[in-house]
Design a protein around this motif. Structure first.
Motif, PDB file in Angstrom:
ATOM      1  N   VAL A  35      69.721   9.696 -39.845  1.00 15.06           N
ATOM      2  CA  VAL A  35      68.349  10.068 -40.115  1.00 15.06           C
ATOM      3  C   VAL A  35      67.801   9.590 -41.698  1.00 15.06           C
ATOM      4  O   VAL A  35      66.880   9.113 -41.795  1.00 15.06           O
ATOM      5  CB  VAL A  35      68.129  11.628 -40.187  1.00 15.06           C
ATOM      6  CG1 VAL A  35      66.966  12.068 -40.644  1.00 15.06           C
ATOM      7  CG2 VAL A  35      68.555  12.020 -38.822  1.00 15.06           C
ATOM      8  N   GLU A  36      68.735   9.656 -42.596  1.00 14.25           N
ATOM      9  CA  GLU A  36      68.531   9.253 -43.868  1.00 14.25           C
ATOM     10  C   GLU A  36      68.035   7.730 -43.949  1.00 14.25           C
ATOM     11  O   GLU A  36      67.116   7.145 -44.648  1.00 14.25           O
ATOM     12  CB  GLU A  36      69.797   9.457 -44.888  1.00 14.25           C
ATOM     13  CG  GLU A  36      69.901  10.812 -45.360  1.00 14.25           C
ATOM     14  CD  GLU A  36      71.102  10.810 -46.392  1.00 14.25           C
ATOM     15  OE1 GLU A  36      71.011  10.233 -47.364  1.00 14.25           O
ATOM     16  OE2 GLU A  36      72.410  11.596 -46.164  1.00 14.25           O
ATOM     17  N   SER A  37      68.730   7.010 -43.100  1.00 11.06           N
ATOM     18  CA  SER A  37      68.489   5.578 -43.214  1.00 11.06           C
ATOM     19  C   SER A  37      67.256   5.220 -42.301  1.00 11.06           C
ATOM     20  O   SER A  37      66.631   4.463 -43.027  1.00 11.06           O
ATOM     21  CB  SER A  37      69.600   4.988 -42.343  1.00 11.06           C
ATOM     22  OG  SER A  37      69.328   5.036 -40.816  1.00 11.06           O
ATOM     23  N   LEU A  38      66.598   5.987 -41.540  1.00 13.68           N
ATOM     24  CA  LEU A  38      65.310   5.911 -41.303  1.00 13.68           C
ATOM     25  C   LEU A  38      64.187   6.152 -42.205  1.00 13.68           C
ATOM     26  O   LEU A  38      63.457   5.403 -42.349  1.00 13.68           O
ATOM     27  CB  LEU A  38      65.224   6.985 -39.977  1.00 13.68           C
ATOM     28  CG  LEU A  38      63.620   7.044 -39.395  1.00 13.68           C
ATOM     29  CD1 LEU A  38      63.108   5.615 -38.940  1.00 13.68           C
ATOM     30  CD2 LEU A  38      63.678   8.195 -38.560  1.00 13.68           C
ATOM     31  N   PHE A  39      64.598   7.200 -43.061  1.00 14.57           N
ATOM     32  CA  PHE A  39      63.441   7.463 -44.018  1.00 14.57           C
ATOM     33  C   PHE A  39      63.687   6.553 -45.159  1.00 14.57           C
ATOM     34  O   PHE A  39      62.834   6.212 -46.000  1.00 14.57           O
ATOM     35  CB  PHE A  39      63.619   8.570 -44.425  1.00 14.57           C
ATOM     36  CG  PHE A  39      63.083   9.793 -43.479  1.00 14.57           C
ATOM     37  CD1 PHE A  39      61.607   9.768 -43.146  1.00 14.57           C
ATOM     38  CD2 PHE A  39      63.669  10.807 -42.552  1.00 14.57           C
ATOM     39  CE1 PHE A  39      61.129  10.648 -42.291  1.00 14.57           C
ATOM     40  CE2 PHE A  39      63.150  11.441 -41.846  1.00 14.57           C
ATOM     41  CZ  PHE A  39      61.956  11.425 -41.881  1.00 14.57           C
ATOM     42  N   LYS A  40      64.663   5.905 -45.648  1.00 11.99           N
ATOM     43  CA  LYS A  40      64.982   4.897 -46.579  1.00 11.99           C
ATOM     44  C   LYS A  40      64.258   3.588 -46.258  1.00 11.99           C
ATOM     45  O   LYS A  40      63.480   3.055 -47.196  1.00 11.99           O
ATOM     46  CB  LYS A  40      66.572   4.368 -46.460  1.00 11.99           C
ATOM     47  CG  LYS A  40      66.860   3.359 -47.765  1.00 11.99           C
ATOM     48  CD  LYS A  40      66.843   4.069 -49.045  1.00 11.99           C
ATOM     49  CE  LYS A  40      67.300   3.234 -50.076  1.00 11.99           C
ATOM     50  NZ  LYS A  40      67.409   3.940 -51.371  1.00 11.99           N
ATOM     51  N   ALA A  41      64.217   3.354 -44.785  1.00 14.22           N
ATOM     52  CA  ALA A  41      63.187   2.241 -44.547  1.00 14.22           C
ATOM     53  C   ALA A  41      61.899   2.518 -44.243  1.00 14.22           C
ATOM     54  O   ALA A  41      61.006   1.765 -44.530  1.00 14.22           O
ATOM     55  CB  ALA A  41      63.632   1.558 -43.243  1.00 14.22           C
ATOM     56  N   HIS A  42      61.680   3.826 -43.887  1.00 17.69           N
ATOM     57  CA  HIS A  42      60.283   4.260 -43.821  1.00 17.69           C
ATOM     58  C   HIS A  42      59.790   5.621 -44.624  1.00 17.69           C
ATOM     59  O   HIS A  42      60.035   6.802 -43.763  1.00 17.69           O
ATOM     60  CB  HIS A  42      60.143   4.553 -42.070  1.00 17.69           C
ATOM     61  CG  HIS A  42      60.190   3.318 -41.136  1.00 17.69           C
ATOM     62  ND1 HIS A  42      61.434   3.124 -40.760  1.00 17.69           N
ATOM     63  CD2 HIS A  42      59.362   2.420 -40.902  1.00 17.69           C
ATOM     64  CE1 HIS A  42      61.489   2.090 -39.995  1.00 17.69           C
ATOM     65  NE2 HIS A  42      59.880   1.499 -40.019  1.00 17.69           N
TER      66      HIS A  42
END
Length: 423
Positions: free
Chosen positions: A158-165
């Motif tokens: 989930v963190e990686s999703l928000f890092k990109a978006h």
């Protein structure tokens, strides 16, 4: 003797003061615990029942949260006490078709995912409130397992999703995470103003007026064999198709690490493997789906699920389903979709995923790690971790996964720790 008699009252007074301090401390802790429970439930209820975009509500929630943070560690969530090692979605071993149907009929009243109540009836309005024009991408995940099973590895995804978006919006379709415990799990991201929320799905609404409606009715009435495969797995396969058909957006598995923005993709599905000679895809996968609302290919997927459902064959209602349908309709004019190569979402096959978690042990391996990282920085949008094979693996320092996670996490907690519960 006189001196002794003078000091005894002081000793008694000290003893009484000590007892008083202990009593007051106990009262303070008890009041604090009550405050934590009440504030968590108050905050969670406001997330469930109101539009979370209100800035005034966010300020109030943040103030309450700050006062209760130091006491959270001593609060045991009631959901954790109720969990059991029994998986209610797994049928008895070696059961016949009739025995599995009878088993599910007995289980249905206890399976919350199938219930219809006040919370499920809010589903559609909560979706519409959550995805506002400020979302640069709308993303869905599903989570049917207990909230306590949502561990550090899923949280890193989930963190990686928000890092990109940073301005993306993630909705997790989950009754178990739509709870006080689930709120606490997601709270570190909510505190940082990332837009993530778990919402209890309404399966009747979600499947209404689609081919999935017939399947759901047959399952509930005992007219269809749920099969040997855990029903939760097939429900997730179906829910992702239905929610994208109803609302459009991106679906991601919870074991997918996002490496770069997905906003440039539309109506896309990824190939898992290709034929070496012809370069044609041989299998697709449904761990990542990006489609417009009411896309006709999604309708075809839903039809295939309802008409060919087989709960006894792994992947039949998931990766093999999308592969069958796309193979049939790929040349149909006007469907408007693309199949991306394996490097986009599945750059490493499930049989080789373990290599990404290991640190290099030689100069040759170090060169391979550098080359692989360079390759992944090109046309790869993310990496599917094949959680069934990798969940027990430790991310070693210096490994490809260690580098990817470190570069694409936000809070970056427990990167190199074994998979564990968050709260």
């Amino acid at each position: 003797m006189g001196r002794v008699s003078k000091t005894m009252p002081d000793s008694r007074l000290h003893s009484r003061n000590t007892k008083l301090i202990r009593i007051l401390s106990a009262i303070f802790v008890a009041v604090g615990l009550i405050f934590v429970v009440y504030s968590d439930r108050l905050i969670f209820s406001s997330f469930r029942d109101t539009d979370t975009s209100s800035s005034s509500q966010i300020q109030i929630k943040s103030a309450i949260i700050k006062h209760s943070l130091h006491l959270r560690s001593v609060q045991n969530d009631e959901e954790g006490r109720k969990t059991t090692t029994d998986n209610p979605f797994v049928p008895p071993l070696n059961a016949t078709e009739g025995e599995r149907i009878a088993w599910l009929q007995r289980k249905l009243p206890k399976l919350d995912i199938f219930k219809s109540d006040r919370v499920t009836r809010q589903f559609h309005s909560r979706v519409l409130q959550f995805f506002d024009p400020g979302c640069d991408v709308r993303v869905f995940m599903t989570w049917i397992s207990p909230a306590m099973s949502f561990g550090s590895r899923e949280f890193l995804a989930v963190e990686s999703l928000f890092k990109a978006h940073p301005n993306g919006c993630l909705m997790i379709l989950s009754r178990t995470l739509d709870s006080v415990r689930g709120y606490r799990i997601l709270k570190p991201l909510i505190d940082r103003r990332f837009k993530v929320q778990a919402v209890t799905p309404d399966l009747s609404f979600l499947f209404n007026d689609t081919p999935a409606e017939t399947w759901l009715n047959d399952i509930k009435r005992g007219n269809k064999d749920p099969g040997e495969i855990p029903l939760a797995q097939n429900l997730s396969n179906l829910m992702r198709l239905a929610v994208l058909y109803k609302y459009g957006g991106v679906y991601l598995d919870t074991d997918f690490i996002v490496l770069k923005p997905l906003t440039g993709l539309r109506n896309s599905i990824g190939a898992q493997s290709v034929d070496v000679a012809s370069k044609n895809w041989t299998r697709l996968n449904n761990a990542v789906l990006i489609f417009d609302m009411k896309h006709p290919l999604l309708w075809s997927f839903l039809e295939e699920f309802a008409s060919t459902f087989d709960g006894n064959r792994w992947g039949h209602n998931g990766p093999y389903l999308v592969s069958r349908v796309v193979q049939r309709v790929e040349t149909t004019p006007g469907l408007n979709f693309i199949v991306l190569p394996p490097m986009a979402f599945y750059p490493v096959d499930w049989t080789k995923i373990g290599g990404l978690f290991e640190r290099p042990k030689s100069e040759a391996q170090s060169r391979w790690v550098k080359a692989k990282l360079l390759q992944l920085s090109g046309d790869t949008y993310g990496v599917h971790l094949w959680n069934k094979q990798s969940s027990s693996l430790l991310i070693e320092e210096g490994s490809i996964m260690g580098k990817l996670i470190s570069d694409h996490c936000i809070i970056c907690k427990d990167v190199y720790s074994p998979q564990k519960k968050i709260f």
